[in-house]
Write a protein that holds these residues in place. Structure first.
Motif, PDB file in Angstrom:
ATOM      1  N   VAL A 771      11.454  42.577  38.347  1.00 30.74           N
ATOM      2  CA  VAL A 771      11.808  41.398  37.555  1.00 30.74           C
ATOM      3  C   VAL A 771      11.776  41.724  36.070  1.00 30.74           C
ATOM      4  N   LYS A 772      12.872  41.443  35.397  1.00 27.37           N
ATOM      5  CA  LYS A 772      12.928  41.620  33.943  1.00 27.37           C
ATOM      6  C   LYS A 772      12.473  40.353  33.236  1.00 27.37           C
ATOM      7  N   SER A 773      12.956  39.184  33.690  1.00 29.08           N
ATOM      8  CA  SER A 773      12.554  37.899  33.108  1.00 29.08           C
ATOM      9  C   SER A 773      12.854  36.793  34.114  1.00 29.08           C
ATOM     10  N   SER A 774      12.260  35.612  33.880  1.00 29.43           N
ATOM     11  CA  SER A 774      12.518  34.459  34.748  1.00 29.43           C
ATOM     12  C   SER A 774      12.442  33.190  33.911  1.00 29.43           C
ATOM     13  N   ARG A 775      13.165  32.147  34.376  1.00 33.01           N
ATOM     14  CA  ARG A 775      13.185  30.862  33.659  1.00 33.01           C
ATOM     15  C   ARG A 775      13.470  29.742  34.654  1.00 33.01           C
ATOM     16  N   ASP A 776      13.170  28.494  34.224  1.00 34.93           N
ATOM     17  CA  ASP A 776      13.511  27.337  35.034  1.00 34.93           C
ATOM     18  C   ASP A 776      15.015  27.127  35.034  1.00 34.93           C
ATOM     19  N   GLY A 777      15.523  26.519  36.086  1.00 29.76           N
ATOM     20  CA  GLY A 777      16.944  26.222  36.131  1.00 29.76           C
ATOM     21  C   GLY A 777      17.344  25.209  35.061  1.00 29.76           C
ATOM     22  N   ALA A 778      18.526  25.357  34.510  1.00 38.35           N
ATOM     23  CA  ALA A 778      19.017  24.430  33.490  1.00 38.35           C
ATOM     24  C   ALA A 778      19.584  23.179  34.160  1.00 38.35           C
ATOM     25  N   TYR A 779      20.057  22.257  33.353  1.00 41.62           N
ATOM     26  CA  TYR A 779      20.665  21.029  33.875  1.00 41.62           C
ATOM     27  C   TYR A 779      21.874  21.401  34.729  1.00 41.62           C
ATOM     28  N   GLY A 780      21.876  20.961  35.990  1.00 45.92           N
ATOM     29  CA  GLY A 780      22.960  21.309  36.909  1.00 45.92           C
ATOM     30  C   GLY A 780      22.658  22.527  37.759  1.00 45.92           C
ATOM     31  N   GLU A 781      21.636  23.322  37.360  1.00 49.46           N
ATOM     32  CA  GLU A 781      21.244  24.499  38.145  1.00 49.46           C
ATOM     33  C   GLU A 781      20.095  24.175  39.110  1.00 49.46           C
ATOM     34  N   GLY A 782      19.507  22.998  38.966  1.00 46.47           N
ATOM     35  CA  GLY A 782      18.386  22.628  39.832  1.00 46.47           C
ATOM     36  C   GLY A 782      17.120  22.282  39.083  1.00 46.47           C
ATOM     37  N   GLY A 783      17.132  22.421  37.743  1.00 52.40           N
ATOM     38  CA  GLY A 783      15.962  22.055  36.963  1.00 52.40           C
ATOM     39  C   GLY A 783      14.735  22.851  37.363  1.00 52.40           C
ATOM     40  N   THR A 784      13.576  22.162  37.365  1.00 57.82           N
ATOM     41  CA  THR A 784      12.311  22.845  37.699  1.00 57.82           C
ATOM     42  C   THR A 784      12.183  23.134  39.180  1.00 57.82           C
ATOM     43  N   GLY A 785      13.132  22.657  39.994  1.00 60.57           N
ATOM     44  CA  GLY A 785      13.104  22.967  41.426  1.00 60.57           C
ATOM     45  C   GLY A 785      13.674  24.338  41.740  1.00 60.57           C
ATOM     46  N   VAL A 786      14.231  25.031  40.704  1.00 63.20           N
ATOM     47  CA  VAL A 786      14.854  26.345  40.890  1.00 63.20           C
ATOM     48  C   VAL A 786      14.372  27.279  39.779  1.00 63.20           C
ATOM     49  N   THR A 787      14.094  28.529  40.112  1.00 64.64           N
ATOM     50  CA  THR A 787      13.750  29.545  39.120  1.00 64.64           C
ATOM     51  C   THR A 787      14.858  30.608  39.105  1.00 64.64           C
ATOM     52  N   ILE A 788      15.417  30.853  37.907  1.00 67.68           N
ATOM     53  CA  ILE A 788      16.471  31.853  37.720  1.00 67.68           C
ATOM     54  C   ILE A 788      15.811  33.168  37.302  1.00 67.68           C
ATOM     55  N   VAL A 789      16.084  34.248  38.020  1.00 69.01           N
ATOM     56  CA  VAL A 789      15.424  35.534  37.799  1.00 69.01           C
ATOM     57  C   VAL A 789      16.458  36.572  37.364  1.00 69.01           C
ATOM     58  N   GLU A 790      16.149  37.300  36.287  1.00 69.36           N
ATOM     59  CA  GLU A 790      16.987  38.418  35.832  1.00 69.36           C
ATOM     60  C   GLU A 790      16.322  39.710  36.272  1.00 69.36           C
ATOM     61  N   LEU A 791      17.058  40.544  36.996  1.00 74.63           N
ATOM     62  CA  LEU A 791      16.511  41.783  37.529  1.00 74.63           C
ATOM     63  C   LEU A 791      16.726  42.944  36.560  1.00 74.63           C
ATOM     64  N   LYS A 792      15.869  43.955  36.666  1.00 72.08           N
ATOM     65  CA  LYS A 792      15.962  45.140  35.803  1.00 72.08           C
ATOM     66  C   LYS A 792      17.201  45.965  36.157  1.00 72.08           C
TER      67      LYS A 792
END
Length: 792
Positions: A771-792
């Motif tokens: 995992v390089k970084s992670s964040r909560d989903g934005a509006y329309g992506e699922g909000g706090t119910g989804v975590t978006i992960v950027e891989l190395k």
């Protein structure tokens, strides 16, 4: 079943333990309503359920029962064609997923109804609706949020809303940043009142900012005004929000209609899932107290082997061995106070009630329990001050009620029978009660201190004595029950150990009759002889079991060897038959070709055909040798290599090992070959050149694996309905697959819920190697119910 008996035996505490092991509210409700059954067939079925659940838990670990909800209210709304809210739809989806995962779980076990007919039957009756699950999960990403992908119309509406929001903010930003308007504003900010964008204007400058007033501060110094420049844009945004609401309601109605079409099947699923949750709760309780399935009978026979009271500390409790209902129906237990008589009564009663409730009991295999119509227990002192009842009156009141209701298929447990009154009258009354119960055929276990009851048990057929063992040397009970031996009072021995004068003890002995002294001495002798006999019996049983075990192991090994021998012989015969068949066919073909060659006139052509045939024959022989496991890597060329150079890769035929030439062959053909860290002297006749097949290496490389991964790995994983431990394991594997597949960004759907799953996954991502970084989903992506992960 008698309610007072269940209260005295503390059956409610066992039920509370059982409730704690159920996952869902539905399973807990069944556990709360659990009562002992008096039907033999029902008890046997319940016990079989618990046995199957225990076996599955021990073999497979945790069962995927998470996410089961009570859908009664949801299904009623679906039936009346109302619509469910996002959170309610997610509960339906979780419950459908639980049913599907259970079916997959049992299918993966490759056993199902064959090995676990009861539980397998329940699980096979579950319905799966993956299409409904997928549609709900596609449309809903949180407890109160609908996905943009729910419909094209919703996606277009939200895009337009976003553009309107941007336009409004741009106009307001230009307004609050202009020097002309800044002096009119309380703060250079944009806020929202009554769902419309406004700016805070000072009261004295209200006339300088034309627009609609929507609110004012508590002090009245600030007015929240919607400038006229954006009124039309706000109106358009309001219209879009109404369209969005209408579209969301349409989507929710559509999803609810899908559920409404399957209401009966989902109701059936809910019922089955609640039963399975309850059954596995029974299994978990059995595992936690190391319980076993008792052999159930309806003949009134009880035999408890190393039974342990389930509410006592399992590490310190002394096991009880007790039996009744075979050669005798009445058991009289005597012994000193705090010796374990009452615990023995409660253990027998509680284990019987548990068995009739379908629960396993904490005892050893071979335990047998009967199904009784009634279990009565008069244990402990429950005298009432308000009723002015003495201990004797309280016990006698209970016994009177028991005698009114008892029948031949009852178990009666009486503690300190006849106590609390004159010893002579109490003993006589106790004997009369025991005789009455014995005449009715009732199974009765009673504790007492009276010598008269010991003599009654010795002289009456069908009545047996038992005692709790007491160590006079340590002045402490051993809590071991001895059946067939009446308890000795030990009063003189205990008094002597405590330091009472020998003179007083002798005088006390003189005050009792010679018959009583002789009786006590006889008890001592019987107890000693019985203990020795039991020790010898236990040793004989141990030796017998050891011999039986060794015999069984020998027979199993012998049978296994015979089967292996037969299998090897069969395979060898089959292989030899195949080799002979192939050799015969090849020989026939060679003969035919040789005959054909006789017709060829030219010698050159004939020699060419002979060489070609010889080469084909060598190839066939090599294939046959491989089929028999011989010289798997030997080259077709059987001649020793020529012009060997240092570093050439060769195969040592007699060792079937590869190596590199370390020295050139001498006149006799001897040379040195490096095999790993060893140098071996060999003759060139035992060597063959080895050719490296680099094409195979390339074809089986990591690139092919990565390509397969890239084709199969999805860009998101759904963890809803899983426990935190399951979610961590599945996420870790998914991250590995996504990393190998070369994905840059993936989505982890965990829902909002209580936040336990979300926080657990986020903590895991912080220290994950891919995992390089992670964040909560934005509006329309699922909000706090989804975590978006950027891989190395």
């Amino acid at each position: 079943m008698n309610e007072r008996t269940l209260r005295v035996l503390e059956f409610e505490k066992i039920k509370n333990k059982l409730i704690g092991y159920a996952h869902s509210t539905l399973g807990k409700k069944i556990a709360e309503s659990l009562e002992p059954s008096t039907e033999y067939e029902m008890v046997v079925t319940w016990q079989k359920e618990t046995h199957e659940a225990t076996s599955i838990l021990l073999q497979r670990g945790n069962i995927p029962l998470g996410g089961v909800h009570d859908l009664s209210y949801h299904l009623k709304r679906a039936e009346i064609e109302s619509f469910l809210y996002p959170g309610q739809l997610l509960e339906v989806s979780d419950t459908l997923r639980a049913a599907r995962r259970l079916k997959s779980f049992m299918k993966e076990a490759k056993e199902g109804e064959g090995k676990f007919p009861v539980i397998g039957g329940y699980i096979s009756s579950l319905f799966t609706f993956k299409s409904i699950e997928d549609r709900i999960n596609e449309c809903i990403v949180g407890e109160d949020e609908i996905s943009d992908h729910a419909s094209p119309a919703l996606r277009n509406i939200r895009r337009t809303m976003e553009s309107k929001n941007v336009a409004i903010r741009n106009r307001l930003n230009s307004m609050i940043s202009s020097t002309k308007h800044q002096k009119y504003l309380q703060d250079a900010i944009i806020t929202i009142r009554q769902d419309r964008y406004v700016v805070p204007v000072k009261q004295e400058y209200r006339a300088n900012v034309p627009g609609l007033i929507h609110d004012q501060s508590s002090s009245g110094a600030t007015l929240f005004i919607e400038p006229m420049a954006i009124v039309q844009l706000n109106n358009e945004l309001k219209e879009l929000k109404l369209k969005e609401k209408a579209e969301i309601e349409r989507i929710l109605s559509e999803l609810t209609a899908l559920i409404g079409e399957r209401v009966q099947e989902i109701k059936s699923n809910q019922k089955v899932l609640s039963i399975l949750d309850f059954i596995f709760a029974k299994g978990k309780l059995a595992v936690s107290m190391n319980g076993v399935e008792p052999e159930i009978n309806k003949d009134g026979y009880i035999r408890i082997k190393n039974g342990r009271h389930p509410l006592l500390d399992q590490k310190t409790v002394v096991p009880t061995n007790i039996y009744i209902g075979d050669t005798f129906n009445t058991l009289v237990i005597t012994g000193p106070n705090t010796g374990g008589k009452t615990v023995t009564l409660k253990t027998v009663g509680l284990l019987t009630v548990m068995a009739q409730s379908g629960l396993h009991v904490p005892a050893d295999y071979g335990t047998k329990l009967s199904v009784f119509e009634q279990v009565f227990a008069d244990i402990g002192d429950e005298q009432s001050i308000e009723q002015s009842l003495s201990t004797f009156s309280s016990h006698m009141t209970n016994i009177v009620e028991i005698l009114k209701q008892v029948n031949s298929n009852s178990l009666v447990l009486l503690d300190e029978l006849g106590a609390g009154t004159d010893p002579t009258e109490g003993a006589a009354l106790a004997i009369a009660i025991l005789e009455h119960l014995y005449t009715m055929g009732v199974r009765t276990i009673a504790t007492t201190h009276y010598t008269e009851l010991k003599e009654f048990a010795l002289t009456t057929k069908g009545v047996e004595n038992a005692s709790v063992e007491f160590n006079v040397e340590t002045l402490s009970p051993t809590y071991k029950l001895l059946i067939g031996v009446p308890g000795k009072s030990n009063a003189f021995e205990i008094s002597k150990r405590l330091g009472l004068s020998e003179y007083i003890i002798e005088k006390s002995k003189g005050l009792i009759s010679r018959e009583d002294i002789a009786f006590e001495d006889l008890l001592t002798s019987i107890e000693k002889d019985k203990r020795m006999a039991e020790e010898e019996r236990d040793e004989a049983v141990r030796l017998k079991l050891m011999i039986q075990k060794q015999k069984s192991e020998y027979e199993q090994k012998n049978e296994k060897l015979a089967m292996q021998r037969e299998k090897i012989l069969k395979e060898s015969r089959e292989e030899a038959r195949k080799v002979l068949k192939d050799a015969k066919e090849e020989a026939d073909r060679v003969i035919k070709e040789l005959r054909d060659m006789e017709k060829v006139q030219e010698e050159k052509e004939r020699n060419r055909k002979i060489e070609e045939t010889r080469k084909n024959l060598r190839g066939k022989i090599s294939e046959m040798e491989k089929g028999l496991g011989l010289s798997m890597d030997i080259s077709v060329n059987t001649k020793p290599p020529k012009n060997l150079k240092m570093g050439d890769t060769v195969l040592i035929i007699n060792l079937n090992q590869k190596g590199e030439v370390a020295s050139k062959p001498d006149q006799k053909g001897d040379l040195t070959v490096q095999v790993g860290i060893m140098k071996i002297n060999v003759n060139i006749k035992n060597l063959r050149l080895e050719k490296e097949n680099r094409e195979n290496i390339k074809k089986s490389g990591a690139g092919k694996i990565a390509k397969r991964k890239a084709q199969s790995v999805k860009t998101s994983i759904d963890l809803r309905g899983q426990t935190l431990e399951e979610a961590r394991m599945n996420t870790d594997k998914y991250l590995d697959d996504a990393y190998i597949a070369g994905l840059n960004e993936i989505s982890i759907i965990h829902g909002k819920g209580t936040g336990v799953l979300r926080e657990g996954i986020k903590n895991m991502l912080k220290r994950h190697k891919h995992v390089k970084s992670s964040r909560d989903g934005a509006y329309g992506e699922g909000g706090t119910g989804v975590t978006i992960v950027e891989l190395k």
